[in-house]
Design an enzyme around this catalytic site. Structure first.
Site, PDB file in Angstrom:
ATOM      1  CG  ASN A 211      27.302  80.616 143.536  1.00 22.49           C
ATOM      2  OD1 ASN A 211      28.100  80.262 142.656  1.00 22.49           O
ATOM      3  ND2 ASN A 211      26.641  81.768 143.467  1.00 22.49           N
ATOM      4  CG  ASP A 309      15.539  89.402 138.388  1.00 25.26           C
ATOM      5  OD1 ASP A 309      16.297  89.209 137.415  1.00 25.26           O
ATOM      6  OD2 ASP A 309      14.610  88.625 138.687  1.00 25.26           O
TER       7      ASP A 309
END
Length: 407
Positions: A211, A309
């Site tokens: 990203n 997570d």
């Protein structure tokens, strides 16, 4: 905004070839808004002239303790007492020995002894044999015990042609150390674990999914926490940024590597600050060889698996650290950030708009907690990080007191 506006610094120079670095240091101090008075030993003038520093500072340079330009001929009192800090760079072996024992036979040592409560910071510069000598090391330990801050020295090639410890830190490193000295120590004694940067998910040996995160916000927060007195470990995805001074960096690539590195540390720290832009999905079927483009053989479809997570796993640890996360959104910031905070089970989420923050030098943060949204002004990322440290310190439970043995 410059970090040293309103600060008055006495810059001391002792004899050493590293004096040439002090000219750059003087300019950098002034760039940060400091007013600088330069004091040189006689030995320092053998390596660089008074005229150089007078021209750069636009102020008188002081060498002689009996200089008649000081009205009462008490330069050692007047210069020291009017300063916010005394910074000696370079600090020679002889200078360290003399101030350790309170000698005051020239202007620079006299003002160090007469400084009262004015802080003293020194940047040693000497041959590596002189730095590692038992007497010098003993003097350094005593100076630290006396409250003097040592900046460096570094290791590297020296003017004598040898290599080792004793090299004076570079001007920008000394400047950052001085700026850090003036920052409030709101996290003194705390241990902090921070994630920063993007993660990189392998498609084949040359292609990855990633990203646009530059890592600047995470690295700024690592620096701000270190400035605030914390012991900081930074788990970083692939970025091109230098590690902040005094911070331990663990380099990782993928989200799973970041998760493993964080979970190894999380139970032993006081704070966990999840700033990294972690990929939600990883590639389940990466190719061992480069995938070739061919009209006859189209690329095989990529299969994705959810990544762990990290923030939720740390927040769920029994007796784990105080946790804060980031929410980089492109729309509906308030709704998404608060939902993420509740989903992760943390007290504080810091939100921003990704299209405005990623790759930018500044940012506009919004803090989300049980009381609602608390916007911060748009500002440089380091200033935003320092303000965030203040907000974190206000929310932390009191640090455990250190038990003392009965007398």
């Amino acid at each position: 905004m410059p970090d040293l506006i309103g600060k008055r610094i006495v810059l001391g120079l002792t004899g050493g070839i590293a004096c040439y670095k002090s000219a750059e240091l003087l300019r950098r101090l002034q760039d940060e808004g400091a007013k600088v008075d330069v004091v040189m030993t006689e030995a320092a003038t053998r390596f660089i002239t008074e005229a150089t520093f007078q021209a750069l500072s636009g102020r008188p340079v002081w060498v002689d303790a009996w200089d008649a330009r000081m009205a009462n001929r008490m330069a050692h009192i007047n210069l020291a007492r009017s300063a916010d800090a005394i910074l000696v760079a370079p600090a020679s072996t002889d200078f360290l020995a003399r101030i350790t024992h309170g000698l005051a036979d020239d202007l620079l040592t006299a003002l160090c002894v007469a400084r009262g409560a004015v802080p003293l910071l020194v940047a040693p510069a000497m041959n590596h044999e002189m730095w590692t000598h038992a007497a010098t090391q003993r003097n350094a330990r005593q100076l630290l015990a006396d409250g003097v801050q040592l900046i460096g020295p570094a290791e590297g090639e020296q003017a004598c042609g040898e290599t080792g410890s004793g090299r004076m830190m570079e001007a920008d490193q000394i400047l950052r150390a001085l700026i850090a000295f003036f920052q409030p120590k709101r996290l003194a004694g705390r241990t902090v674990l921070i994630t920063a940067g993007p993660t990189s998910e392998t498609i084949d040996p040359v292609r990855v999914l990633t990203n646009r995160s530059s890592g600047r916000m995470g690295y700024a927060l690592a620096r701000a926490c270190a400035e605030a007195g914390a012991c900081v470990t930074l788990v970083s995805g692939p970025v091109s940024l230098p590690c902040p001074d005094g911070v331990t960096r663990i380099a990782v690539d993928s989200a799973r590597q970041m998760h493993a590195a964080v979970m190894r540390q999380a139970a032993t720290v006081d704070l966990f600050l999840a700033v990294a832009a972690v990929a939600d999905w990883g590639v389940a079927n990466p190719s061992a060889q480069k995938l070739k483009k061919s009209a006859q053989a189209p690329l095989p479809p990529l299969q994705f698996v959810p990544n762990p997570d990290i923030l939720a796993d740390v927040a769920a640890l029994p007796g784990g650290p105080w946790c804060m996360g980031f929410a980089a959104e492109t729309e509906h910031l308030h709704e998404h950030a608060q939902a993420k905070r509740l989903r992760k089970g943390v007290e504080l989420i810091v939100g921003n708009l990704a299209q405005e923050a990623m790759g930018a030098e500044d940012t506009e943060l919004v803090l989300f907690d049980d009381q609602g949204a608390h916007p911060l002004p748009r500002q440089g990322k380091l200033q935003a990080a320092r303000e965030l440290v203040l907000e974190i310190s206000r929310r932390l439970p009191p640090a455990p007191s250190v038990a003392t043995a009965p007398l």
